[in-house]
Design an enzyme around this catalytic site. Structure first.
Site, PDB file in Angstrom:
ATOM      1  N   SER A  59       0.844  -1.191   0.000  1.00 12.34           N
ATOM      2  CA  SER A  59       0.000   0.000   0.000  1.00 12.34           C
ATOM      3  C   SER A  59       0.879   1.241   0.000  1.00 12.34           C
ATOM      4  O   SER A  59       2.102   1.164  -0.012  1.00 12.34           O
ATOM      5  CB  SER A  59      -0.907   0.008   1.241  1.00 12.34           C
ATOM      6  OG  SER A  59      -0.118   0.120   2.422  1.00 12.34           O
ATOM      7  N   LYS A  60       0.230   2.402   0.037  1.00  7.98           N
ATOM      8  CA  LYS A  60       0.958   3.670  -0.026  1.00  7.98           C
ATOM      9  C   LYS A  60       1.984   3.797   1.097  1.00  7.98           C
ATOM     10  O   LYS A  60       3.034   4.388   0.918  1.00  7.98           O
ATOM     11  CB  LYS A  60      -0.026   4.844   0.055  1.00  7.98           C
ATOM     12  CG  LYS A  60      -0.894   5.004  -1.180  1.00  7.98           C
ATOM     13  CD  LYS A  60      -1.834   6.193  -1.018  1.00  7.98           C
ATOM     14  CE  LYS A  60      -2.740   6.358  -2.218  1.00  7.98           C
ATOM     15  NZ  LYS A  60      -3.667   7.495  -2.059  1.00  7.98           N
ATOM     16  N   ARG A  61       1.675   3.234   2.259  1.00  6.12           N
ATOM     17  CA  ARG A  61       2.568   3.425   3.397  1.00  6.12           C
ATOM     18  C   ARG A  61       3.889   2.670   3.236  1.00  6.12           C
ATOM     19  O   ARG A  61       4.819   2.878   4.007  1.00  6.12           O
ATOM     20  CB  ARG A  61       1.880   2.992   4.697  1.00  6.12           C
ATOM     21  CG  ARG A  61       1.582   1.518   4.793  1.00  6.12           C
ATOM     22  CD  ARG A  61       0.769   1.219   6.060  1.00  6.12           C
ATOM     23  NE  ARG A  61       0.408  -0.170   6.170  1.00  6.12           N
ATOM     24  CZ  ARG A  61       1.200  -1.119   6.662  1.00  6.12           C
ATOM     25  NH1 ARG A  61       2.413  -0.809   7.058  1.00  6.12           N
ATOM     26  NH2 ARG A  61       0.793  -2.367   6.754  1.00  6.12           N
ATOM     27  N   HIS A  62       3.989   1.828   2.198  1.00  8.95           N
ATOM     28  CA  HIS A  62       5.243   1.128   1.957  1.00  8.95           C
ATOM     29  C   HIS A  62       6.203   1.946   1.095  1.00  8.95           C
ATOM     30  O   HIS A  62       7.256   1.447   0.711  1.00  8.95           O
ATOM     31  CB  HIS A  62       4.979  -0.231   1.286  1.00  8.95           C
ATOM     32  CG  HIS A  62       4.301  -1.215   2.182  1.00  8.95           C
ATOM     33  ND1 HIS A  62       2.953  -1.453   2.132  1.00  8.95           N
ATOM     34  CD2 HIS A  62       4.779  -1.991   3.194  1.00  8.95           C
ATOM     35  CE1 HIS A  62       2.643  -2.363   3.049  1.00  8.95           C
ATOM     36  NE2 HIS A  62       3.724  -2.690   3.706  1.00  8.95           N
TER      37      HIS A  62
END
Length: 466
Positions: A237-240
């Site tokens: 996801s974006k947080r990666h």
């Protein structure tokens, strides 16, 4: 029948690596079998779909080199066709209008949950006459009995009882068609033979097969790809971090490196790690795609990217490197030949961004010396070697690596010290401590005036510390 695959992203964001892998696998399958690859933009979510996202998808496909034979087709341009199909289903009694209120549906769901039943629409409006002019949705009349079975090209045989499926909405109250209807009509109209997509769609497949059967249309083959996990084991996801394809371009990755990495996320050919595009087309087989999720490993991607940086045509790498130098306010025409810089430096970098950063000293003076390098090399004992080398370099009428090497060698002999006692402080003086190749080559590329100026700066630096 000609093999036809499609990539059908929703333009509600950028092209992420999961979508890029789906596009790649679809593209490879079509190319391997002499087929055609179609790009379709599924933009029926009018509130979330944006022109900016469409452009991001098209830019990502272009950068990766995944050329499509047909498209892009936009679902918002095909509403008349979808409504035609919905009207056919209504006429045949295979769909019906529903005006159930939100309150009724929420109450139904609560009651089913209380009974530990799977929440599903109860068919309340199936046999009711509802005025077409009255606000309503249209639902597909899903079969009540039987089983939906299909052979997934990745997962094998899948069976789902129709009692597990409900009467899904195929047209919203605002008149717009829904995903499950549009995808069925598009895949049929575009003669798609294999639907290759992420396994987050696997629950939609039985519903879509029932719709295809109701319409008397041929059911394509399905291949559901396993999800991609982040380094921490959670769904990517974006947080990666960098999950947008174009973000990888901004960070200095090469498109062939990203494609090479993505093809190995869920598929393998023995222990082979590096694949040319031609090898991917020749060797790729959907039957060999792993069913288990794949973990995204940034270190592995960096390793593959470095391989391509080191092995690709230096002229091409120079062209790709130029804009990254521009972002550092460096004009690569005002300094050494960029191809020569690439050949000298590329084994020391994993990305174009890193290559630009460690090569900046060739084109401009630096403000400070790298602290660790300066502490080790720019000490009081270095003053005499630096001054001697500086004086002899200034006397050179020709600036080439052979004469530069001779100056450093003569300084070593004159001072009767080890080569490192002279070369190390000179290297730090002219590079600032940046990674660099042979010292004589480095200095030749930097130029005489800049080398003398930087040695003066190093001498001044040491004197201020004394």
């Amino acid at each position: 029948m000609t093999v036809r695959t499609r990539f059908a992203p929703s333009p509600t964001g950028y092209l992420h690596v999961g979508g890029a892998r789906t596009a790649l696998f679809s593209w490879l399958h079509a190319r391997k079998h002499g087929g055609q690859f179609v790009l379709r933009i599924e933009d029926t979510d009018l509130e979330r779909s944006t022109a900016e996202s469409v452009n991001a998808i098209l830019e990502g496909m272009t950068w990766l080199g995944l050329e499509y034979n047909e498209g892009p087709f936009y679902q918002t341009h095909r509403f008349d066709r979808y409504n035609e199909v919905i009207d056919q289903l209504l006429e045949k009694g295979l769909a019906y209008r529903c005006d159930c209120s939100r309150e009724r549906l929420e109450k139904l769901r609560e009651e089913q949950m209380a009974r530990k039943e799977k929440p599903r629409y109860d068919g309340f409006c199936r046999h009711r006459e509802i005025d077409p002019g009255h606000p309503h949705v249209v639902r597909f009349h899903n079969p009540d009995e039987g089983v939906v079975e299909f052979d997934d090209l990745v997962r094998g045989r899948i069976s789902v009882a129709n009692t597990e499926l409900d009467d899904l909405i195929i047209r919203r109250s605002d008149g717009t068609p829904t995903y499950n209807l549009t995808v069925v009509v598009d895949d049929a109209d575009m003669n798609i033979t294999q639907v290759i997509r992420g396994d987050d769609h696997i629950n939609n497949t039985p519903r879509q097969i029932n719709l295809l059967n109701a319409l008397g249309l041929k059911v394509p083959e399905y291949a559901h790809l396993p999800m991609i996990l982040g380094d921490d084991g959670a769904r990517l996801s974006k947080r990666h971090g960098a999950v947008s394809v174009m973000q990888y371009m901004e960070e200095g990755f090469l498109p062939e490196a990203l494609l090479n990495y993505l093809v190995r996320l869920g598929w393998s050919h023995g222990d082979q790690e590096i694949f040319s595009l031609d090898e991917m087309v020749e060797l790729f087989d959907l039957a060999e795609v792993n069913r288990a999720p794949s973990a995204f490993n940034t270190e592995k991607l960096l390793w593959i990217n470095q391989h391509y940086l080191k092995s690709d045509d230096p002229k091409r790498i120079a062209r790709l490197l130029s804009p990254h130098l521009g972002k550092l306010d460096i004009d690569p025409t005002e300094g050494p030949d960029l191809v020569q810089v690439v050949e000298a430096q590329r084994e020391r970098a994993s990305t174009l961004v890193e290559l630009a950063r460690i090569s900046a000293f060739y084109y401009r003076d630096f403000d400070t010396f790298e602290p660790k390098a300066a502490k080790k090399a720019l000490k009081e004992a270095a003053l005499e070697p630096l001054a001697l080398v500086r004086a002899r370099l200034a006397e050179l009428s020709e600036w080439n690596r052979e004469d530069i090497h001779e100056v450093i060698d003569s300084a070593v002999k004159t001072l009767e010290v080890g080569f490192g006692k002279v070369a190390m402080p000179v290297r730090v003086a002219v590079t600032g401590g940046a990674p660099s190749p042979d010292l004589d080559l480095t200095m030749e590329m930097i130029g005489q005036a800049a080398c003398l100026r930087r040695i003066d700066k190093a001498i001044d630096y040491i004197q201020k510390l004394s």
